[in-house]
Enzyme design. Structure first.
Site, PDB file in Angstrom:
ATOM      1  N   LYS A   1       1.196  -0.675  -0.023  1.00  0.00           N
ATOM      2  CA  LYS A   1       0.414   0.045  -0.025  1.00  0.00           C
ATOM      3  C   LYS A   1       0.779   1.274   0.130  1.00  0.00           C
ATOM      4  O   LYS A   1       2.015   1.330   0.201  1.00  0.00           O
ATOM      5  CB  LYS A   1      -0.989   0.232   1.493  1.00  0.00           C
TER       6      LYS A   1
HETATM    7  N1  GLU Z   1      -7.623   0.474  -3.476  1.00  0.00           N
HETATM    8  C1  GLU Z   1      -8.054  -0.934  -3.694  1.00  0.00           C
HETATM    9  C2  GLU Z   1      -8.067  -1.532  -2.154  1.00  0.00           C
HETATM   10  O1  GLU Z   1      -7.868  -1.007  -1.439  1.00  0.00           O
HETATM   11  C3  GLU Z   1      -7.379  -1.798  -4.664  1.00  0.00           C
HETATM   12  C4  GLU Z   1      -5.707  -2.118  -5.010  1.00  0.00           C
HETATM   13  C5  GLU Z   1      -5.219  -2.574  -6.334  1.00  0.00           C
HETATM   14  O2  GLU Z   1      -6.594  -2.707  -7.159  1.00  0.00           O
HETATM   15  O3  GLU Z   1      -4.459  -2.762  -5.942  1.00  0.00           O
HETATM   16  O4  GLU Z   1      -8.266  -3.083  -2.474  1.00  0.00           O
END
Ligand code: GLU
Length: 420
Positions: free
Chosen positions: A109
């Site tokens: 993240k």
């Molecule tokens: N931000 C989204 C999540 O928390 C998508 C992450 C992604 O597609 O890599 O799942």
């Protein structure tokens, strides 16, 4: 969000959730330690030129939590409350999320501490390009693949893709997902988080004998995930949206709100508050609305020991990441409220991100129907896998989803062995 308590450290919550499952699976020693620690963390402080000619220094993070099952995957959020511990927690949750739906990724993240609502498009572009450049040696299609998250979108991803590609000297569409279609984005990615969530709500309702036609829905957070869940439950399943909120406040209408009209209104005015025919309510009241399905679709730490026993929903479907604290989980379990945990309920986004990445690597693209059918198969299958674990271990859905996920990650760690 009004209810967010800064006293709760999301990474402590994430670690407690791991301990619960590690106890259940009797995972001790080194493996438990690996599961509880992020593998790599990068902090960057970088200047951005503002529109008035001055420059400001911003802080951003990228955490790669675990890569036992593949390249790491996870979004980037822009928010004033971003912290390293929040990004660590979100990276851990991405690890379990990818494992629960069995896509070949680890979890990561990113986040930048900023207030995007008070920045111009030019400032946001310069911030994004500089942050992308700062983390460019840390990411890549075979290493770590960012995507949109809170207050970032397909335009943000286009800037990251362009910045990374400029540095490489050739176009690298697979470095991020959630891109515009014209740059190698996938059909269906924009609404995938909400669509995936709507499929698992449908499955849970079926199992619990709740009719979705006419079912009452309350949604906290009317951003990308919350608005799409509302639209799909309303349009495809005939449900009635009785309460909604965004960061400025909530609205209710016992006769049902038309989510499309609310979306249009929010687009024009900047908020759902004041929508014609609705009654203004607080964010907290949205969470306490009598309904069949409550969808927390905002930020972490919304449902705690303080308000969980006031929730009057049959199903809590977590479109947001980390909205429920472990104490609230216990209260819901005691009260017979079914929780559809974040790592399953919002996994539709990363699932279609995986489809996007696979399409980019092949240079061969799928139709919207193909994407949605595959997404439905993954979500319905993963829901059934989770329920099997819940029954086998007599535990609630979150623990069941964690058992499924952590077992997959532990298998990968064990079979790879410890280097050297
Ligand atoms: N931000 C989204 C999540 O928390 C998508 C992450 C992604 O597609 O890599 O799942």
């Amino acid at each position: 969000m009004a209810n967010q308590s800064p006293a709760v450290n999301p990474f402590e919550t994430a670690q407690r959730q791991i301990d619960i499952v590690a106890d259940l699976l009797q995972l001790n020693g080194g493996v438990r330690q690996v599961l509880k620690h992020p593998k790599r963390e990068l902090t960057v402080n970088f200047p951005v030129r503002m529109d008035d000619g001055s420059f400001r220094v911003y802080t951003g993070y990228r955490v790669q939590y675990n890569m036992a099952r593949g390249p790491t995957k996870g979004g980037i959020r822009y928010h004033p409350q971003v912290s390293l511990d929040e990004v660590r927690a979100l990276a851990a949750w991405m690890t379990w999320k990818c494992a629960v739906v069995n896509i070949p990724y680890g979890g990561s993240k990113g986040g930048v501490i900023c207030d995007p609502k008070h920045m111009s498009p030019g400032e946001l572009e310069r911030l994004t390009r500089r942050f992308a450049s700062e983390i460019s040696s840390f990411i890549g299609p075979e290493v770590d693949i960012p995507a949109p998250d809170v207050y970032t979108d397909s335009q943000t991803m286009a800037w990251i893709m362009d910045t990374y590609s400029m540095q490489k000297g050739y176009s690298v569409p697979g470095v991020v997902t959630g891109k515009p279609i014209s740059l190698g984005g996938s059909e269906g990615r924009g609404e995938a988080t909400g669509r995936g969530c709507s499929y698992v709500i449908r499955e849970a309702a079926k199992e619990l004998g709740i009719k979705m036609k006419g079912a009452l829905i309350a949604v906290q957070g009317f951003g990308n995930a919350g608005s799409v869940v509302s639209n799909l439950l309303h349009d495809e399943q005939g449900a009635k949206i009785v309460a909604l909120s965004d960061s400025k406040g909530g609205i209710s209408n016992p006769d049902g709100l038309n989510p499309h009209a609310v979306e249009e209104y929010k687009h024009k005015t900047g908020s759902v508050v004041g929508f014609p025919g609705s009654k203004p309510i607080s964010n907290e009241e949205v969470l306490q609305t009598p309904c069949d399905v409550l969808v927390p679709a905002a930020l972490e730490n919304q449902l705690s020991a303080k308000n969980a026993d006031k929730v009057r929903a049959k199903i809590v479907a977590e479109a947001a990441n980390g909205p429920t604290l472990p104490e609230a989980d216990e209260i819901f379990f005691q009260k017979g409220i079914t929780v559809l945990p974040d790592i399953l309920a919002n996994a539709g986004g990363v699932t279609v991100s995986y489809f996007e990445w696979a399409q980019d690597l092949q240079g061969f693209f799928w139709t919207l129907d193909e994407v949605n059918q595959r997404l439905e198969r993954v979500m319905v299958g993963s829901y059934a896998d989770m329920r099997k674990q819940a029954k086998a271990h007599s535990v609630h859905n979150r623990t069941a989803a964690y058992v499924l996920a952590i077992q997959r990650v532990v298998d990968a760690i064990r079979i790879r062995g410890i280097y050297p």
